[in-house]
Design a protein around this motif. Sequence first.
Motif: not given
Length: 456
Positions: A56, A60, A63, A65-68, A72, A94
């Motif tokens: 995770y 993070r 930059g 991609q964001t965690p799925s 999360s 979140q």
Amino acid sequence: MPSLNPVILSLMLLALSPHQIIPASAKAKPARHKQAASPAAQAFDAGEYDQVIRLYQTARADGAQTPSTELSRLALRSYARLGRPEDAWPLYQQLIPDGSPDDLPLLREIAWATVTSRMRDPQEHIRLAAFAVVAESRMQDVGPLLEDSLLDPSVVIRAKAAEAIGRAKLTSRAGTLIRALDDRAPSVRIAAMTSLGELGVLSVRERLIEIARREEGPESVFAAGALIRLGREDMLADVLGAATYPDAEIRMAALGVLGRLKRPTTLSVLTQAVYDPDPSVRAFAAGALGEFGQKSGLSALTHALADEDARVRAIAATSAGRLGGPHIRSLLQPLLRDADDFVRASALEGLVRAGDQDVLLTAAHLAKHAAPQVRAAVAQSLAVNGYKQAIPLLEQLVRDPQPQPRLAAARALGHVGAPAAIPALKKALQDSEPAVRITAGGGLLRVIDRGRTRTS
């Protein structure tokens, strides 16, 4: 029932209607292979929670991609499993923004981690807060935690752990209770004896007979009480005799045993004890009458409500509320004007327990008292299952500037048990005082588990 394979279904239809032409859309399609679990899911299932968190954090840090959502969620659950609820909570915020319906399974994991992560905290009052939640829990897996608490350095926690094992009917933990009979603290030994009697552990009868004969103080009385539960009815005479001993502590021990035994033939001993010359014994008698639970004890409690000692009046008010009855309101209403603040709070609790719906104005007035312990007593008085009308006032008290009322309010919100209490408990889960966060976690567990029980 499992669904039929499309090919088999087609053949069955052909057999029933041999001249029917099956549309192309109904023809069997190649079976899809189950999608392989993600690396994070594989690590979580293997109990490698640190690895899930690393995955995770790597996602993070990237930059691009964001965690799925899946990653999360798994990271949140991993933080909870590792006893790091303070890291799990931001992830929950979140995933579930304010105004969105709560994910109760995720919230429950954070609440449980908030409690269990503090079971071995260096500070006794924090451990005690965590233990209180575990002791009240109806979960089946609390046995090891209660057993572990019997080794706690705190005498209070060890004694309450021994008592909780008996109340939870955890017969499988009887061995630890037998070992607790050798504890250096009398209160722990007494709690262990009482629980062994309640669990019906016949193997300790000879040991209890020895204690009853050897000891001369309250321990001998509680040993006799446990023996009565184990079939030694002849020991009841010893307990009744102890209720008239010159030593006040022995008299109180006898009253405590009789209150829990609830034998109809012994009620008169409790009712007479409200006239004892010692105020501590009178207070004990008033509490024992509430424990006994017979409405015929209400006349004795009526006398205790006018006792010169404030503690006796307060305990009698709570016990009278537990007994209930058509005249409770007329008995307790005058105590709302008592000179003692705690008597007024206890009268409030008694009225709430008796189902009086018109006491919130008095509660709101007392909730503004200058002393934080009085505001806490008000919160405690509202801790009654289903009393949803108290939630707005408890929401105010859970934001009190002092931790004592906040802790009592968090506990009360859990005991009210309504889903409407969840928003206030979530706020309390972020309190600056660890004991309040732990208690709020326990409140969330009660509310969520009660809802699951109702829907199951």
